[in-house]
Design an enzyme around this catalytic site. Sequence first.
Site, mmCIF file in Angstrom:
data_model
loop_
_atom_site.group_PDB
_atom_site.id
_atom_site.type_symbol
_atom_site.label_atom_id
_atom_site.label_comp_id
_atom_site.label_asym_id
_atom_site.label_seq_id
_atom_site.Cartn_x
_atom_site.Cartn_y
_atom_site.Cartn_z
ATOM 1 C CG ASP A 1 -2.436 -2.822 3.327
ATOM 2 O OD1 ASP A 1 -3.142 -1.808 3.195
ATOM 3 O OD2 ASP A 1 -1.212 -2.766 3.537
ATOM 4 C CE1 TYR B 1 3.241 5.080 -6.648
ATOM 5 C CE2 TYR B 1 1.758 3.619 -5.443
ATOM 6 C CZ TYR B 1 2.644 4.672 -5.459
ATOM 7 O OH TYR B 1 2.946 5.329 -4.305
ATOM 8 N NE ARG C 1 -6.761 -5.011 -4.950
ATOM 9 C CZ ARG C 1 -6.029 -4.147 -5.652
ATOM 10 N NH1 ARG C 1 -6.174 -4.070 -6.958
ATOM 11 N NH2 ARG C 1 -5.157 -3.375 -5.059
HETATM 12 P P1 IMP Z 1 -4.352 0.136 0.044
HETATM 13 O O1 IMP Z 1 -4.296 -1.351 -0.237
HETATM 14 O O2 IMP Z 1 -5.741 0.663 -0.057
HETATM 15 O O3 IMP Z 1 -3.611 0.550 1.247
HETATM 16 O O4 IMP Z 1 -3.645 0.820 -1.223
HETATM 17 C C1 IMP Z 1 -2.295 0.909 -1.375
HETATM 18 C C2 IMP Z 1 -1.885 1.721 -2.547
HETATM 19 O O5 IMP Z 1 -1.100 0.864 -3.356
HETATM 20 C C3 IMP Z 1 -2.957 2.275 -3.472
HETATM 21 O O6 IMP Z 1 -3.426 3.502 -3.080
HETATM 22 C C4 IMP Z 1 -2.185 2.400 -4.759
HETATM 23 O O7 IMP Z 1 -1.413 3.562 -4.750
HETATM 24 C C5 IMP Z 1 -1.258 1.210 -4.697
HETATM 25 N N1 IMP Z 1 -1.867 0.073 -5.379
HETATM 26 C C6 IMP Z 1 -2.344 -1.061 -4.835
HETATM 27 N N2 IMP Z 1 -2.831 -1.883 -5.796
HETATM 28 C C7 IMP Z 1 -2.670 -1.244 -6.949
HETATM 29 C C8 IMP Z 1 -2.988 -1.576 -8.294
HETATM 30 O O8 IMP Z 1 -3.550 -2.621 -8.643
HETATM 31 N N3 IMP Z 1 -2.652 -0.644 -9.199
HETATM 32 C C9 IMP Z 1 -2.045 0.520 -8.883
HETATM 33 N N4 IMP Z 1 -1.747 0.889 -7.663
HETATM 34 C C10 IMP Z 1 -2.058 0.001 -6.689
#
Ligand code: IMP
Length: 442
Positions: A64, A147, A174
């Site tokens: 997440d 983003y 990540r």
């Molecule tokens: P989740 O981890 O799938 O809940 O994603 C969370 C949100 O954080 C994503 O949809 C993006 O909007 C943002 N996000 C997470 N990691 C990145 C990244 O490496 N680049 C850009 N946006 C990110």
Amino acid sequence: MKLFVATHNQHKIREISQILPGFEIVPDDPEGVEENAPDFAGNALIKVRAIAEKHKGEWCMADDSGLEVKALGGAPGVHSARYAGEPTNTPANNALLLKNLEGVEDRAARFTCCCALVDPSGEELVVHGHCPGHIAEKAAGVEGFGYDPLFIPNGYDKSFAELSADEKNAISHRGRALEKVKAILGGGSAGDGSRVERVEGRGGSRVLSWLKLFRVVNLPTVPGDVLVGAALWPCFAGCSLRILPVLLASLAGVFLYMFGLVDNDIVGAKTDKDRPIPDGEISFLAVRIARFVCLAAAMVVASLAKLPGLWWPAAFSLVVSVILYNRTKWSMAMGVCRGLNLLCGVLAANTVFSMDAALLAGPVALAAGIWTLYITLVTWYSKGEENDPEKKRRVGALVGGIVYLQLTALLVLSLMFPQVAAMRPLLIAGAVMLIVGGPGGT
Ligand code: IMP
């Protein structure tokens, strides 16, 4: 090895496959689970538990992640994906972020990624990775997702979306979290020799971050260099030891070492992993101030102690060697630092120069040479220890060995020469510290 990953996000699957090339990544969408935890770790656990139910006896992972903007009190945070409302709409999220930051000067932000794992025995593990940076005034670049076009990582003047996939993975939240995952999958530890962080708070406490920056377990090895050097002077110059200036010289040595540690982390801020600066726990400005304060503190202590004039050129050479080591990583430069630290001790104890003092050159050269060689070899051997927990443990023992060497040298000198008898209480204190606390690790 198979790794079930709870996501359907193709960008994430691609990044995970790039960072964990040796693993068969099997995506499994945990449909229907509600990510309603207040933090990244909670949400990652909700997702991984959902798929671990289906893949008992296998490694499962969920991540997440999100963006935390300082001026917005950490928003969008866990709501990053749906910042502008349901369903996820990246252009709308980015537009809203820019709107909310209109006219805001402090645009500091960080990406955080939390990976939750369930191992084949069902045990849950959680690791975090951070990438600090700031939000640009306008979007730039076409790579990546989310983003990325708005986020400029520290030390760069390009957005994530202007970096290649490899460049982004090397520094991204990540990438950093997955490096820890890689270490876990490869060897059952987080790569730092410890069992993996349990579900922990975001970034740990500020005090802990500073303790980590100053590698407090290594610091106790520093005053010993100065004390051994200081003990040599009265033995050969035929005068008694002035204990107070020597203690203050040890303190100045510790400050110079702290200066070196902060400088090292500043130099490695872009490439280091799992350190307080790249993890976004301590700001660049704060560490730059800390670097200056450490150097200034060493000079203030040396001035207050009225250390002899010759201490200053030795301390200056030490600072130059530290700066050289941090930028070249030559093991020999690190060895020279510790040899010079010992020399600083010799010169700090220098009160009167007598003919006998000329006899000092041989023993000092021998002691400083042995010190330099030992540290050079340990530094050389320690290369790559961060990816090898067993090596890290051995290096820890060798670093701890420095304290034993120092105590042995001091013991021998204090038994042979009554002039250094004043050191005996320090020796006893050192021995007690060793027995109670054990030697420092790396
Ligand atoms: P989740 O981890 O799938 O809940 O994603 C969370 C949100 O954080 C994503 O949809 C993006 O909007 C943002 N996000 C997470 N990691 C990145 C990244 O490496 N680049 C850009 N946006 C990110």
